[in-house]
Design a protein around this motif. Structure first.
Motif, mmCIF file in Angstrom:
data_model
loop_
_atom_site.group_PDB
_atom_site.id
_atom_site.type_symbol
_atom_site.label_atom_id
_atom_site.label_comp_id
_atom_site.label_asym_id
_atom_site.label_seq_id
_atom_site.Cartn_x
_atom_site.Cartn_y
_atom_site.Cartn_z
ATOM 1 N N GLY A 1 0.832 -1.205 0.000
ATOM 2 C CA GLY A 1 0.000 0.000 0.000
ATOM 3 C C GLY A 1 0.866 1.254 0.000
ATOM 4 N N ASP B 1 -7.558 7.330 0.522
ATOM 5 C CA ASP B 1 -6.871 6.145 1.040
ATOM 6 C C ASP B 1 -7.813 5.472 2.032
ATOM 7 O OD1 ASP B 1 -5.365 4.391 2.622
ATOM 8 O OD2 ASP B 1 -3.528 5.584 2.417
ATOM 9 N N HIS C 1 -7.832 1.662 6.164
ATOM 10 C CA HIS C 1 -8.369 1.187 7.453
ATOM 11 C C HIS C 1 -9.884 1.053 7.475
ATOM 12 C CE1 HIS C 1 -4.584 1.259 9.688
ATOM 13 N NE2 HIS C 1 -4.256 2.245 8.882
ATOM 14 N N THR D 1 -4.959 -1.455 0.797
ATOM 15 C CA THR D 1 -3.861 -2.354 1.131
ATOM 16 C C THR D 1 -4.395 -3.751 1.422
ATOM 17 O OG1 THR D 1 -2.117 -2.792 2.742
ATOM 18 C CG2 THR D 1 -4.012 -1.588 3.552
HETATM 19 C C1 LIG Z 1 -3.439 5.174 5.695
HETATM 20 C C2 LIG Z 1 -2.445 4.166 5.231
HETATM 21 N N1 LIG Z 1 -2.075 4.133 3.944
HETATM 22 C C3 LIG Z 1 -1.186 3.244 3.490
HETATM 23 C C4 LIG Z 1 -0.599 2.313 4.321
HETATM 24 C C5 LIG Z 1 0.453 1.390 3.764
HETATM 25 O O1 LIG Z 1 -0.003 0.107 3.623
HETATM 26 P P1 LIG Z 1 1.007 -1.127 3.435
HETATM 27 O O2 LIG Z 1 1.158 -1.731 4.777
HETATM 28 O O3 LIG Z 1 0.305 -2.017 2.473
HETATM 29 O O4 LIG Z 1 2.282 -0.598 2.891
HETATM 30 C C6 LIG Z 1 -0.981 2.280 5.647
HETATM 31 C C7 LIG Z 1 -0.450 1.249 6.566
HETATM 32 O O5 LIG Z 1 0.575 1.371 7.168
HETATM 33 C C8 LIG Z 1 -1.900 3.233 6.133
HETATM 34 O O6 LIG Z 1 -2.227 3.274 7.423
#
Ligand SMILES: Cc1ncc(COP(=O)(O)O)c(C=O)c1O
Lengths: 79, 399
Positions: free
Chosen positions: B114, B211, B214, B242
């Motif tokens: 992500g 995004d 969560h 993600t």
């Molecule tokens: C808001 C948000 N975006 C992106 C990510 C990144 O996700 P990933 O763990 O797949 O790199 C996270 C998680 O850490 C997140 O909390």
């Protein structure tokens, strides 16, 4: 508008955030002299943006360390 | 000669001072074995997991595990290549199909994380004379996406619709604009007023990226996130997500309805210049995503858990990040880093793992104990969790 007019308006905006009562000059720095943290910086930038009806991007903020540099930047943005 | 490490001396000193008080290092925990989505062995002790983002508890789902094992057998352990060369297997396509179906969107692009999805989409979509307008409390991957590109960056106060609108109105009307928002802000677990924010962004002619890391699987009618719950998902140009949270594996994605979206596969560097996900990972992800489409019961139980933990912690006298449970995250605000680390350790010694978060990840310099609930936490576990919080809080002198 002249530098001093902009300087005075900026100084007035700094006032409420100047908790330590630091004496202001053009070379006063926001980080070391005024000891502002990132939240204070954000609130102050928002106040300046509203005062002059401008946008100070984070790219520009990264280049601005002193009161004098801010005056110059505002002068350019309002020109 | 300058030691390039000297810039970290302050942090090294701060860490040494903290550890010299006798608290265990909160950032080097090892889970020796994992028994289920909610239980692991830590320091030889059975520990309830309450800080994993494993919201829907898919990590030990039988169908998910079976799909992964089959893919290992049939496709091998890794792709050894980029998505645009030798790294797209049937499973990657199947995963993108599952995402398109899950979100009801025309296009889906799977990234290796992500983090890389945000890096890639943000840095590629906003060019030199474009503007990115983002919430000041945005995730590190969003800021890093800004840093990787060369657009003009404008930040506004957290969740402040008026501040966003004011800034949009001050930008040149003809300039390209990308507004970057999150559905759930993961530090405090609060949600964004997306209905209003998307409306003012569209009125200003901006494209919108949300995004939803969560929220996937349990917010919105189909689990598509806060944008769906707010009724504005059709006005959102890009959703980033993600696989490392509700989906229960690793990987990232972007979904979109834009007719030109597919060109990003050629120009998005964090997509092109890295190896694709292993076949077993995309197989588990696709299976999990399809199961999340029909996870109504799990979703209801997750909300029940979140509301109950929020109420219980509030009743005990803890100060929390939100006035009511808004997501799967309940953030407990600690007075300072030392108390936070002591409390974290006291919880762990009693068999409860939560997430310790500190600046700069947290807003306003806060130290937080972040609890993330799982649909697989039983009601008994939630009762146990509250008991452990009460005992630890008294021990450390917070209650
Ligand atoms: C808001 C948000 N975006 C992106 C990510 C990144 O996700 P990933 O763990 O797949 O790199 C996270 C998680 O850490 C997140 O909390």
């Amino acid at each position: 508008m002249t530098d001093t007019a902009i300087y005075d308006r900026i100084a007035a905006q700094i006032e409420p955030f100047n908790k330590k009562g630091v004496a202001l000059t053009e070379s006063t720095t926001f980080a070391s002299d005024l000891e502002w943290d990132s939240l204070t910086v954000m609130d102050f930038v928002a106040a300046i943006e509203d005062e002059f009806d401008i946008i100070i991007t984070m790219n520009m903020q990264a280049e601005i360390e002193t009161v004098g540099q801010l005056v110059a930047a505002v002068e350019k943005l309002t020109a | 000669m300058t030691d390039l490490f000297s810039k970290f001396d302050a942090l090294i000193g701060e860490r040494e001072a903290l550890l010299s008080t006798g608290v265990r290092d909160p950032f080097s925990l090892v889970m020796e074995s994992v028994k289920s989505p909610t239980v692991a062995m830590c320091n030889g002790k059975e520990t309830i997991l309450l800080g994993t983002y494993n919201y829907m508890g898919m990590t030990f789902d039988d169908d998910v595990l079976e799909a992964g094992k089959q893919a290992l057998d049939n496709f091998g352990s890794g792709t050894t290549g980029s998505r645009v060369l030798n790294g797209t297997y049937a499973g990657h396509r199947e995963c993108e199909e599952a995402l398109k179906e899950f979100y009801g969107m025309d296009h889906a692009m799977v990234f290796s994380t992500g983090y890389q999805a945000n890096l890639g989409i943000i840095s590629t979509m906003a060019g030199k004379d474009d503007y990115i307008i983002l919430d000041i409390d945005s995730h590190a991957s969003i800021y890093d996406g800004c840093a990787l590109g060369n657009a003009q960056i404008v930040a506004f106060r957290h969740n402040d619709v008026e501040a966003l609108e004011k800034r949009l109105k001050r930008l040149p009307a003809e300039a390209g604009k990308l507004v970057v928002l999150e559905g759930v802000y993961s530090m405090l677990g609060d949600i964004a007023p997306l209905k209003e924010m998307v409306a003012v962004s569209k009125a200003a002619g901006a494209m919108v990226l949300v995004d939803e890391a969560h929220s996937m699987g349990f917010i919105g009618e189909h689990g598509r996130g806060v944008a769906e719950a707010a009724g504005v998902i059709d006005d959102v140009d890009f959703i980033i997500g993600t696989f490392s949270k509700s989906v229960g594996t690793v990987g990232g994605f972007c979904v979109s309805n834009h007719p030109k979206f597919e060109v990003l596969r050629l120009v998005c560097r964090p997509y092109v210049f890295t190896a694709s996900l292993p076949p077993s990972v995309v197989a588990t992800a696709a299976t999990s995503i399809r199961k999340l489409m029909h996870a109504g019961n799990k979703r209801a139980h997750l909300w029940e858990n979140s509301k109950r933990l929020h109420q219980g912690l509030r009743d005990l006298g803890f100060s929390l990040g939100t006035p009511e449970a808004q997501s799967g995250i309940i953030a407990v605000i600690m007075p300072d880093m030392l108390k936070g680390a002591q409390m974290w350790q006291a919880l762990l010694e009693r068999g409860l793992y939560v997430n310790l978060a500190r600046p700069p990840a947290t807003p306003a310099g806060m130290t937080l104990l972040r609890c993330s609930l799982c649909a697989e936490h039983s009601s008994e576990q939630v009762t146990q969790i509250l008991g452990i919080f009460e005992a630890a809080g008294k021990d450390v002198g917070i209650l």
